[in-house]
Write an enzyme that holds these catalytic residues in place. Structure first.
Site, PDB file in Angstrom:
ATOM      1  N   ARG A 125       0.843  -1.190   0.000  1.00 45.77           N
ATOM      2  CA  ARG A 125       0.000   0.000   0.000  1.00 45.77           C
ATOM      3  C   ARG A 125       0.880   1.242   0.000  1.00 45.77           C
ATOM      4  O   ARG A 125       1.019   1.944   1.002  1.00 45.77           O
ATOM      5  CB  ARG A 125      -0.965  -0.034   1.180  1.00 45.77           C
ATOM      6  CG  ARG A 125      -2.073  -1.061   0.966  1.00 45.77           C
ATOM      7  CD  ARG A 125      -3.292  -0.791   1.795  1.00 45.77           C
ATOM      8  NE  ARG A 125      -4.465  -1.456   1.232  1.00 45.77           N
ATOM      9  CZ  ARG A 125      -5.675  -1.397   1.768  1.00 45.77           C
ATOM     10  NH1 ARG A 125      -5.876  -0.706   2.861  1.00 45.77           N
ATOM     11  NH2 ARG A 125      -6.683  -2.019   1.198  1.00 45.77           N
ATOM     12  N   SER A 136      -8.201  -3.268  -2.817  1.00 53.02           N
ATOM     13  CA  SER A 136      -9.003  -2.046  -2.727  1.00 53.02           C
ATOM     14  C   SER A 136     -10.075  -2.017  -3.810  1.00 53.02           C
ATOM     15  O   SER A 136     -11.220  -1.626  -3.560  1.00 53.02           O
ATOM     16  CB  SER A 136      -8.104  -0.808  -2.842  1.00 53.02           C
ATOM     17  OG  SER A 136      -7.277  -0.691  -1.697  1.00 53.02           O
TER      18      SER A 136
END
Length: 395
Positions: A125, A136
């Site tokens: 991330r 996501s």
């Protein structure tokens, strides 16, 4: 170099790893794309759609898995993992979601074949990797669909309505856990007209909740270290969970819709709603537990089952993104396309540069060994010796 796109054989999977638009872009990298017949059909993409952009339809699934240098799938788990790993050769790379922190032994299985594997759940991330983050992307769809599932099952309408037959009060929706899925659930419930509240153990989530039109619920409990480096909620102590449950009971008793999203990669989902808490909820309340596959945030949740308890309905859906296969495939395919653009040079060669954080974190098997430091630790393997100079290997 040949890129293979097989039809998903994982049970219930309707997505496809690449859509025709992705093939158009990837062929500019001098890739030859081979597609199994029917690979995209359940997501709304025909064989002709792939042929029109230059792909070739494989003569058989066996031929595709044998000939492709890179095999990209959505769910490289269960029977599909067994099938691919059984035929994988040293020059081949498989890319897909593998649930590596739960099944680290699969990385060892791939390593034993001499082939390489990339587990997409391990995309770091970081800003540079956002366009490759399948978790996501799929969480966005899960949060949206969870609200629709609740609306379909609920005995109440979401919005306030003033009619000749009287005024209907809006439903109250409560979202527990506001990562990507939770924020999308908040926004969707708000758009449908519900009064939306949300809670997350992370203090930083308060502004995010407000930004999507929901009201943050404040609990008078002292939090521990609540957030990992990657932005996930950390696993909390039993004492904190107990105090959180006690403080949450009164909030839950007022809700019509409850959607839970709290999950920790590689760990059992924390129980946020106990049986006793469900006993205190109103008859007709709907709970949608998006953490059902990892054990569930509600004590009564059962995967892919609808449970009725004292008038409260508890849904434990699995693989929610697959129920919106067209857009889920579009998002997943773009993530994979962006990753392949990083891995393949302008000459059409696959280059795994282990000095790159994205490559280092996501490649779980390479060169007859488990290459992921996280998985080596889970498998009780000795740490790999770092190379003295930048390592650039071509698969």
């Amino acid at each position: 170099m040949k890129l293979g796109l097989p039809k998903e054989s994982h049970s219930g999977e309707q997505r496809v790893a690449l859509i025709p638009a992705n093939v158009t872009i990837l062929m500019k990298k001098q890739l030859q794309v081979i597609v199994e017949s029917g690979a995209g059909l359940q997501a709304g993409f025909t064989d002709d759609d792939y042929v029109k952009v230059g792909a070739t339809i494989a003569s058989s699934r066996e031929a595709l898995l044998t000939e492709a240098d890179i095999i990209t799938v959505v769910n490289c788990k269960g029977d599909q993992f067994d099938e691919i790993s059984a035929v994988l050769k040293p020059h081949q790379l498989v890319i897909g979601m593998m649930d590596p922190l739960v099944n680290p032994q699969n990385a060892q299985t791939i390593a034993n074949t001499g082939g390489s594997a990339i587990a997409l759940e391990l995309i770091p991330r970081i800003t540079r990797a956002q366009s490759m983050d399948v978790l996501s992307s799929m969480a966005t769809i899960s949060g949206y669909k969870a609200v629709l599932l609740a609306a379909h099952k609920a005995p109440r309408l979401f919005p306030m309505m003033m009619t000749a037959a009287g005024t209907l009060k809006p439903s109250r929706a409560f979202i527990m856990g506001v990562g990507v899925a939770g924020l999308q659930a908040c926004a969707t419930a708000k758009r449908l007209g519900a009064v939306v509240e949300a809670y997350d153990i992370r203090p930083a989530a308060r502004e995010q909740i407000i930004s999507v039109g929901a009201k943050p619920v404040e609990l008078d409990i002292e939090a521990e270290n609540t957030e990992t480096k990657g932005g996930y909620a950390t696993e909390q102590s039993d004492d904190l969970l107990k105090r959180q449950q006690q403080a949450m009971a009164n909030v839950l008793a007022q809700q019509d819709i409850v959607i839970t999203t709290a999950a920790i990669p590689g760990r059992k989902a924390p129980v946020l709603i106990t049986k006793e808490m469900v006993d205190g909820m109103k008859s007709g309340t709907i709970i949608v537990d998006l953490a059902a596959e990892s054990g569930g945030n509600c004590e009564l949740t059962q995967v892919d089952e609808v449970i009725m308890h004292n008038g409260v309905m508890i849904l434990g859906p699995s693989n929610v993104p697959s129920t919106a296969a067209n857009h889920a495939s579009q998002m997943y395919g773009k993530n994979v396309e962006n990753l392949l653009n990083l891995l393949i040079n302008n000459e059409g060669e696959l280059v795994l540069d282990f000095e790159d954080e994205i490559v280092r974190d996501t490649v779980v098997a390479h060169g007859n060994d488990v290459s992921s430091a996280r998985l080596r630790e889970l498998l009780n393997l000795a740490p790999l010796t770092a190379p003295e100079s930048p390592s650039e290997e071509t698969a």
